[in-house]
Write a protein that holds these residues in place. Structure first.
Motif, short mmCIF file in Angstrom:
data_model
loop_
_atom_site.label_atom_id
_atom_site.label_comp_id
_atom_site.label_asym_id
_atom_site.label_seq_id
_atom_site.Cartn_x
_atom_site.Cartn_y
_atom_site.Cartn_z
N GLY A 156 29.22 36.84 33.16
CA GLY A 156 30.21 35.81 32.75
C GLY A 156 31.05 35.34 33.91
O GLY A 156 31.15 36.20 35.10
N ILE A 157 31.81 34.31 33.70
CA ILE A 157 32.77 34.00 34.85
C ILE A 157 33.81 34.92 34.72
O ILE A 157 34.49 34.77 33.55
CB ILE A 157 32.77 32.30 34.51
N PRO A 158 34.37 35.33 35.58
CA PRO A 158 35.46 36.25 35.40
C PRO A 158 36.97 35.38 35.24
O PRO A 158 37.21 34.28 36.04
CB PRO A 158 35.66 36.71 36.73
N VAL A 159 37.73 35.55 34.11
CA VAL A 159 38.81 34.92 33.80
C VAL A 159 39.84 35.99 33.51
O VAL A 159 41.31 35.43 33.31
CB VAL A 159 38.41 34.18 32.67
N GLY A 160 39.78 37.22 33.68
CA GLY A 160 40.54 38.12 33.96
C GLY A 160 40.28 39.60 34.20
O GLY A 160 39.02 39.96 34.46
N GLU A 161 41.36 40.36 34.68
CA GLU A 161 40.99 41.80 35.02
C GLU A 161 41.87 42.86 34.46
O GLU A 161 43.11 42.26 34.45
CB GLU A 161 41.10 41.78 36.81
N PHE A 162 41.77 43.75 34.17
CA PHE A 162 42.71 44.94 33.84
C PHE A 162 42.21 46.06 34.40
O PHE A 162 41.06 46.48 34.44
CB PHE A 162 42.89 45.02 32.46
N TYR A 163 43.11 46.92 34.94
CA TYR A 163 43.17 48.34 35.26
C TYR A 163 44.39 49.48 35.03
O TYR A 163 45.57 48.40 35.01
CB TYR A 163 42.64 48.29 36.94
N GLY A 164 44.35 50.60 35.19
CA GLY A 164 45.77 51.28 35.06
C GLY A 164 45.75 51.85 33.97
O GLY A 164 44.96 51.92 33.08
#
Length: 196
Positions: A156-164
């Motif tokens: 899909g088209i990236p609309v968010g990112e999370f990490y940590g």
């Protein structure tokens, strides 16, 4: 992706700009502070019984991991709230079921793989929220078990990112198209993928 080389509030991901960033920091009292632009904007509290409350400014939300009558992994219901129980809630803001949610007429998958990326490169590190185009369903409850099992293969088209992690800072970066659900989505990602 090297997060040190990115500016604190702006990340470019294959042509998409993720310029909304929330950072959630776990407190010792079963709660978390939510930072936006390095200022505390909300607090996430564990109310017990799979129920959480996020209070920020003039708006409160209740988050429940009980979706469609059962506690489900990687699922969350978010309500606008007038109190600490669901009977005083106004309306559903966001429903995430088995990693998938519907927002503004399109489906997104949490932990998805961006288009053009190889799955083995996404086993550790950042997770992405990807918009699924041409997804053949119109409601979350229509998605069958076979499709859910194949979701990790969808791109899909990236609309968010999370990490940590919550103790060192759980980062959630979003595109503008998720702005209307940004704070409750960040809290949901934190509850589903970090620890509180």
């Amino acid at each position: 992706m090297n997060h040190d080389s990115c500016s604190s509030n702006l990340v470019r991901l294959e042509g998409f700009v993720l310029n909304i960033e929330y950072i959630l920091l776990h407190n010792e009292t079963s709660s978390a502070k939510v930072l936006f632009k390095r200022r505390e904007v909300a607090e996430l509290k564990n109310l017990g019984n799979n129920l959480f409350k996020i209070s920020g400014g003039t708006q409160d939300w209740l988050l429940s991991s009980r979706v469609d009558g059962e506690v489900r992994p990687f699922s969350m219901l978010v309500y606008r709230s007038d109190g600490n129980d669901l009977t005083n809630s106004r309306s559903t803001v966001l429903k995430i079921k088995d990693h998938v949610f519907l927002n503004n007429g399109y489906f997104c998958v949490m932990g998805g793989i961006p288009e053009g990326r190889v799955p083995r490169h996404h086993l550790v590190g950042s997770k992405y929220i990807c918009k699924l185009e041409n997804f053949p369903f119109s409601h979350l409850d229509q998605i069958d078990a076979e499709t859910k099992n194949r979701l990790k293969r969808h791109r899909g088209i990236p609309v968010g990112e999370f990490y940590g992690l919550g103790s060192t800072g759980f980062h959630v970066k979003l595109a503008d198209e998720l702005k209307d659900v940004g704070l409750p989505l960040a809290a949901s990602a934190y509850l589903m993928y970090s620890s509180m």
